[in-house]
Write a protein that holds these residues in place. Structure first.
Motif, PDB file in Angstrom:
ATOM      1  N   THR A  76       4.732  21.545  49.163  1.00 35.39           N
ATOM      2  CA  THR A  76       3.317  21.449  48.801  1.00 35.39           C
ATOM      3  C   THR A  76       3.039  20.198  47.970  1.00 35.39           C
ATOM      4  OG1 THR A  76       3.813  22.852  46.903  1.00 35.39           O
ATOM      5  CG2 THR A  76       2.848  23.929  48.819  1.00 35.39           C
ATOM      6  N   GLY A  77       4.050  19.354  47.818  1.00 32.04           N
ATOM      7  CA  GLY A  77       3.835  18.139  47.030  1.00 32.04           C
ATOM      8  C   GLY A  77       3.900  18.385  45.537  1.00 32.04           C
ATOM      9  N   ASP A  78       4.428  19.529  45.128  1.00 36.00           N
ATOM     10  CA  ASP A  78       4.460  19.843  43.703  1.00 36.00           C
ATOM     11  C   ASP A  78       5.774  19.437  43.033  1.00 36.00           C
ATOM     12  OD1 ASP A  78       1.909  20.935  43.383  1.00 36.00           O
ATOM     13  OD2 ASP A  78       2.556  22.818  44.283  1.00 36.00           O
ATOM     14  N   VAL A 104       7.508   8.573  47.040  1.00 31.87           N
ATOM     15  CA  VAL A 104       6.597   9.228  47.988  1.00 31.87           C
ATOM     16  C   VAL A 104       7.054  10.665  48.160  1.00 31.87           C
ATOM     17  CG1 VAL A 104       5.800   9.254  50.381  1.00 31.87           C
ATOM     18  CG2 VAL A 104       6.113   7.082  49.178  1.00 31.87           C
ATOM     19  N   ARG A 105       6.124  11.604  48.080  1.00 31.40           N
ATOM     20  CA  ARG A 105       6.460  13.014  48.291  1.00 31.40           C
ATOM     21  C   ARG A 105       6.568  13.254  49.785  1.00 31.40           C
ATOM     22  NH1 ARG A 105       4.878  13.018  43.021  1.00 31.40           N
ATOM     23  NH2 ARG A 105       5.257  14.934  41.886  1.00 31.40           N
ATOM     24  N   THR A 106       7.802  13.232  50.252  1.00 26.83           N
ATOM     25  CA  THR A 106       7.992  13.257  51.696  1.00 26.83           C
ATOM     26  C   THR A 106       7.646  14.613  52.297  1.00 26.83           C
ATOM     27  OG1 THR A 106      10.319  13.745  51.342  1.00 26.83           O
ATOM     28  CG2 THR A 106       9.737  11.446  51.702  1.00 26.83           C
ATOM     29  N   CYS A 107       7.563  15.666  51.462  1.00 29.86           N
ATOM     30  CA  CYS A 107       7.274  16.981  52.037  1.00 29.86           C
ATOM     31  C   CYS A 107       5.848  17.063  52.548  1.00 29.86           C
ATOM     32  CB  CYS A 107       7.541  18.096  51.030  1.00 29.86           C
ATOM     33  SG  CYS A 107       6.387  18.147  49.652  1.00 29.86           S
ATOM     34  N   THR A 108       4.966  16.214  52.037  1.00 32.33           N
ATOM     35  CA  THR A 108       3.580  16.255  52.507  1.00 32.33           C
ATOM     36  C   THR A 108       3.150  14.959  53.181  1.00 32.33           C
ATOM     37  OG1 THR A 108       2.872  15.607  50.288  1.00 32.33           O
ATOM     38  CG2 THR A 108       2.745  17.949  50.822  1.00 32.33           C
ATOM     39  N   ALA A 109       3.951  13.897  53.043  1.00 35.02           N
ATOM     40  CA  ALA A 109       3.557  12.617  53.643  1.00 35.02           C
ATOM     41  C   ALA A 109       3.781  12.679  55.152  1.00 35.02           C
ATOM     42  CB  ALA A 109       4.371  11.479  53.035  1.00 35.02           C
TER      43      ALA A 109
END
Lengths: 220, 967
Positions: free
Chosen positions: B70-72, B86-91
């Motif tokens: 979730t970008g957290d 970069v938050r790769t889980c949401t990018a």
């Protein structure tokens, strides 16, 4: 570039049709610096305004009104009277009528010397921003509320545009239109700032011809 | 490491999935090709291709894997196309992007610095407050290593030069933050009465948590029997069909400032949204559980698994253990089983859970809790404790899925005056009281129920619409009634486990704060050292100070702290969530560079003539067009032309104009004859010089003032201020923009100008310091016969739009005399030779005209004027220093600003200095003590650190009689 009323102005940049399309489809800017611009300061402003707008005209700060004037040669030309502040009017007219208007208004001044008319044509660069995306574009360079709820047709405000002071007059003719006036020396800078901000909207530069056809008759 | 990605890793297509199996894309990960699907995030694509270690932790370099989706959390930070963190889980993935792990060497998979994990004894909490202090060199020695080990990625020096950042201003009646069910319902309701609504949503498509919700909902009525994602789609359809809702997707609200100013970032764009009412529907996030090994790759938050499966068609590999305490956990376990994952059990802390029926044959461990996870680079198994029997058993599994505990996303609310309180029934810290223009709805209220969220959203939208007087027309009381009724039922059905009283027992480290590697042990130690409430504990332990900014750690930390100290949750307090809530680049905040530039109307002429343009304040002015000495020679011997349009120009008219000027300027202007020019100064109350310039009387009550370029705005204000204060009847107008100005100077100036004008320029008809109005080349001009550069000349002011025409006409007329343009530098040398001062260069904030050697400008015999008393006092006490001219004895030129020396001490300073073109000796202006100010006094000036002899000169260096000026 061709000469019109003593000013060198671009008739068109690409083609008249393309420029008109650009404005109707998104947004275009045109250089309206030659517009005659007069500043009326003092308590006699109301009298001046009535002579331009009619006997019953009521001035309201933040509102522009369309009026007309008959010149010495008997022709009628349009004027816009923007009430910037109590006792401060910003009057615009077609470029070729600047001297007519300045002369006429000076002649009408009360004699107490408390009211003056200044020709500020040379002091302000003018940029017309027209088209459905014009508020989006201007919203990138100013934090004024430009939505028509707050800035309806004929509203006029002063504020910062790309960090410099400007007078903005909303003037819709067919397409939403805005006349932005900034100090002359900032003209190129503000034009460039708008140009950069407008890239994403496909901003077009609009020559005199297309501008006249799109919003002919606006005294600016 | 990673298997070559294959589509076989994916679950069968499902309507909830956002990936498109028919559109493969590929990118590189640490140099290796990875294939993905359109619609994937980088994180889902990497997970699908078998990558489990996404990063190394900040302090101990422990392996970390995808956890929240979730970008957290900080676990998936990578460098993407040169942009770190970069938050790769949401990018989203993009074809050809270059993705690299960061803060690990040689790679995140095999990181040499993982030995740090064994050195924790050397680095207790707050170690940098206690160690490496003495000897002082120890810090210098440790620093390079600490810098290398810690840190978050590297910013490439070449990145972001292009400045594509954009700023937008948006105005709205109602701004809704959060595009989940509550936010959408709120936006729709608010829009009914014609409000201008802006809906800010972080996700690429509307829906929030419903997008990954495949469970079928029973209510509300209109959505009965639909899965969550379908409910989302229907609501989103309505939003898209509503013209007065402006949707910002993929946009993060990072700050809520006074005046309901909302900061929102969307990629490289920053939106400043001002709205009358704000609805916060930011939802909630899941809270991690505290057990040793809780940071291992393979420990997932429930939402991460839900998103992986239902949005991207990726299932966790191996066996899974689900931690649950409500029906959502059970639902997820069954979804995992349906996806073909072997679920080894559901661990439920409740004694006799409602809905504990074994789902699809999955064993339920009621009244159990997870006390540890084993494994080194990933989960290999879980220790679970039977709370009634006190026995621990080990379950082999590769994934531990944490569900059941939620924390409202109250970050934006804490930036307002909203009060938060711990609700023991909900076991969540929820907003209790919001300011009147801020409304809350949905999961952020601590209530997690679709039907209630929708009702709350509608109620908030309705309230907001009333607040802006564009009512939605809905019966608000009925809505509120329904909410109260349903909330009572919801609360009655809550069944939560008694919080575990025992600290975790298994061996290994438990992490409260994943960003900064803070363990419960660290917290307890901090508390023991006296930092027993959250604000101070945070600062001491660095808990919540990493990239997640408390999103993962705050709630568990408050709980641990409150349990350890015996204080209540409310007493323990919370930290303040300051903006930005989501990380921002400085470029986003800075936005496009708006550096106002002033150009004279002759700018293009200067460029064509090869002028080297220099920044003079906001103005662009030509420094020179060629060799400065040639420009000087042209002015001295022939005729020079310079653009002086930048001069400040003020028009002063009105019956009281003479009186106003007499009172603000030091000189007298009421007695100035019409058509005459006078140089003067303005002083402030303390007698110091504010500005100088020429004043020309155009008519009895009409003056034209020039000011220094930089001071014109100040002078305009100054004159207007006094005009208002003294109630004098004067109109003060800054006409700088309106007039172009050209100075034509030199022995041939008269002959040049005569060719273009009928004005009689003969010495007797048009004398020095006189002014006339007349035409030049057909342009109406104001002629000022002044001589800043020391030669006969005229400064002409005319409507700015004629500038190029004037310039061309003058250049043409002067060509037979060898006319040459000169720039700012030549002008500076020429005026210095005449000892003409430049304000701000030769004077400063405390210089006064008497010591500035300009007593002739001050009329102490006239009635009061600003600064008069101060100047009288200065005269009485005697002058202390003096601005004098100097000439070096040797061919050396001091730099501007170097000291004047006496007995080895600095006693004065050089303000301007240039070389004499013939002798090469420096000359200029300097402030010296009054006893060194006599004509001919020998002084010492430090030139390039060497004392050099110079002589004081009082007269102008050039044409001291002013004969050339008056010719």
């Amino acid at each position: 570039m061709e000469e019109r009323s003593g000013w060198l102005r671009p008739s068109f940049y690409t083609s008249v049709e393309e420029e008109m399309e650009g404005v109707k489809g998104s947004v275009g800017i045109s250089d309206i610096s030659p517009a005659g611009k007069l500043l009326v300061q003092g308590p006699g402003g109301e009298r001046i305004a009535r002579s331009l707008l009619g006997k019953d005209a009521e001035l309201q700060v933040g509102r522009a009104q369309a009026g007309s004037r008959e010149s010495a040669d008997g022709e009628t030309f349009p004027v816009a009277v923007c009430c910037l502040a109590p006792e401060e009017l910003f009057v615009t007219c077609p470029p070729e009528r600047r001297d007519d208007l300045a002369g006429a208004l000076n002649a009408e001044l009360p004699e107490d010397g408390q009211t003056i008319v200044m020709d500020v044509t040379s002091s302000y660069a003018g940029i017309n921003v027209a088209g459905p995306r014009s508020s989006d574009l201007l919203g990138k360079v100013t934090d004024l509320d430009l939505h028509h709820d707050a800035m309806s047709n004929l509203a006029c405000v002063q504020g910062q545009f790309a960090e410099v002071h400007g007078i903005l007059v909303r003037w819709d003719r067919g397409e939403p239109g805005n006349n932005l006036y900034v100090a002359r020396e900032y003209g190129v800078y503000v034009w460039e700032a708008l140009w950069e901000a407008g890239e994403e909207y496909g901003l077009v530069a609009v020559g005199v011809e297309a501008h006249r056809r799109l919003i002919g008759g606006v005294p600016a | 490491m990673a298997d070559p990605a294959s589509r076989d890793n994916r679950l069968p297509p499902h309507p909830s999935q956002r990936t498109d199996p028919s559109s493969p894309v590929s990118f590189t990960f640490n140099g290796k090709q990875v294939s993905a699907l359109e619609g994937d995030t980088i994180g889902s694509a990497l997970h699908s291709s078998g990558v489990r270690i996404f990063s190394r932790s900040f302090k101990y370099h422990r392996p970390r894997g995808l956890m929240c989706m979730t970008g957290d959390c900080p676990n998936c930070l990578m460098n993407v196309d040169g942009v770190p963190n970069v938050r790769t889980c949401t990018a989203p993935v993009q074809q050809g992007m270059d993705v690299q792990t960061q803060n690990a060497w040689p790679s995140a998979e095999h990181d040499a610095l993982s030995m740090m994990d064994k050195l924790d004894r050397l680095m207790p909490v707050g170690f940098y407050y206690k160690s490496l202090i003495r000897p002082r060199i120890s810090w210098d020695m440790a620093r390079p290593f600490i810098r290398r080990v810690a840190g978050l990625g590297k910013v490439g020096p070449d990145k972001d030069q292009d400045n594509e950042h954009q700023h937008h201003n948006l105005w709205a009646d109602v701004a809704v933050i959060g595009g989940g069910p509550a936010g959408m319902a709120a936006a729709l309701e608010a829009s009914k009465g014609g409000c201008r609504v802006v809906l800010v949503d972080e996700g690429p498509v509307l829906g929030g948590h419903l997008l990954s919700d495949v469970s079928v909902h029973a209510g509300p009525e209109e959505y009965a029997g639909l899965p969550g994602y379908e409910v989302a789609a229907r609501l989103a359809g309505e939003v898209h069909g509503t013209s007065n809702i402006k949707l910002l997707s993929g946009a993060s609200a990072f700050g809520l400032y006074p005046g309901n100013l909302l900061g929102v970032s969307k990629g490289k764009r920053l939106y400043k949204i001002r709205s009358k009412e704000i609805i916060v529907a930011t939802g909630c996030r899941e809270v991690p559980q505290m057990f040793p090994g809780n940071d291992l790759p393979g420990v997932y938050m429930g939402e991460a698994v839900r998103r992986l499966m239902h949005l991207y068609g990726v299932a966790p590999s191996g066996r899974a253990l689900v931690v649950a305490s409500d029906k959502r956990g059970y639902q997820l376990a069954s979804e995992l089983a349906q996806a073909g994952v072997q679920v080894v059990g559901i661990v439920d802390g409740r004694e006799s859970p409602v809905g504990s029926d074994a789902v699809d044959g999955i064993p339920v461990f009621a009244n159990h809790e997870v006390t540890g996870a084993s494994g080194t680079k990933g989960v290999k198994g879980a220790m679970i404790l039977d709370k009634s029997a006190g026995e621990t058993m080990r379950l082999g599994c590769e994934a531990i899925v944490i569900t059941g505990a939620y924390e409202p996303n109250t970050g934006l609310l804490t930036q307002t005056s909203t009060a938060l309180t711990y609700d023991p029934e909900l076991q969540e810290i929820v907003p209790a009281d919001t300011p009147s223009t801020i409304h809350v709805a949905g999961d952020v209220t601590g209530i997690h129920d679709l039907e209630l969220s929708l009702l709350q959203g509608r109620a908030a939208g309705c309230e907001a619409s009333l607040g802006v007087d564009k009512p939605a027309g809905t019966d608000l009381d009925a809505l509120r009634g329904a909410i109260v009724e349903k909330e009572q039922a919801y609360r009655a059905n809550l069944q939560s486990a008694a919080p575990s009283s025992d600290p975790p027992r298994a061996a290994g480290k438990t992490f409260v704060c994943l960003c900064e590697d803070v363990t419960p042990k660290d917290l307890y130690q901090g508390i023991d050292e006296g930092f027993d409430e959250m604000q101070t504990l945070k600062r001491y332990s660095t808990l919540s100070m990493g990239p997640c900014q408390g999103k993962m750690c705050l709630r568990p930390a408050i709980e641990l702290c409150s349990r350890y100290t015996g204080q209540t949750m409310d007493e323990t307090g919370s930290t303040t969530s300051r903006p930005p809530l989501r990380p921002l680049t400085l470029g986003t905040l800075a936005g496009p560079l708006h550096m106002p530039v002033k150009r004279t109307a002759l700018h293009e002429k200067h460029i064509l003539l090869g002028g080297a343009m220099a920044d003079v304040g906001p103005w662009k002015r030509p420094h020179s067009y060629g060799p400065v000495s040639e420009e000087i020679a042209a002015v001295r011997e022939r005729v020079g032309i310079i653009d002086v349009s930048t001069l400040g120009k003020i028009d002063v008219q009105g019956v009281d104009a003479p009186a106003l000027l007499d009172r603000v300027y030091t000189h007298r202007f009421s007695n100035l004859p019409v058509g005459r020019i006078r140089y003067s100064l303005l002083c402030s109350d303390n007698g110091s010089i504010i500005d100088d310039g020429t004043i020309t009387r155009l008519a009895d009550s009409h003056y034209f003032i020039t000011t220094t370029t930089a001071n014109v705005d100040l002078m305009e204000e100054w004159l207007k201020w006094w005009n208002a204060g003294w109630k004098t009847r004067v109109h003060v107008n800054n006409v700088t923009s309106g007039y172009g100005a050209i100075n034509l100077a030199g022995p041939k100036a008269r002959e040049t100008l005569s060719k273009l004008t009928d004005v009689d320029l003969s010495p007797d008809a048009f004398r020095y310091m006189r002014s006339v109005e007349g035409d030049v080349a057909g342009v109406p001009c104001l002629f000022l016969r002044i001589g800043f550069v020391g030669e006969i000349g005229w400064e002409m002011h005319f409507p700015a739009e004629y500038s190029e025409h004037m310039w061309d006409a003058l250049m043409d007329a002067g060509s037979e005399f060898g006319i040459a343009p000169f720039g700012v530098e030549a002008q500076r040398v020429l005026r210095l030779a005449k000892k003409h001062i430049i304000l701000g260069q030769d004077t400063d904030m405390v210089s006064n005209p008497l010591e500035g050697d300009l007593p002739w400008v001050v009329r102490l015999d006239k009635d009061d004027f600003i600064g008069k008393h101060a100047l009288e006092a200065i005269q009485e006490r005697g002058l202390r220093e003096m601005l004098v001219g100097f000439v070096m004895d040797e061919p050396v030129v001091p730099e501007d600003g170097v000291p004047v020396m006496h007995s080895g001490q600095p006693v004065g300073r050089v303000t301007s200095s240039r070389a004499d073109p013939t002798t090469g000796r420096g000359f200029g202006l300097a402030w010296v003590p009054v006893d060194l100010s006599q004509e001919g006094t020998q002084i010492t000036i430090r030139v390039k650190d060497n004392p050099r002899p110079a002589r004081v000169v009082h007269e102008a260096f050039y044409d001291p009689e002013g004969a050339r000026l008056r010719e």
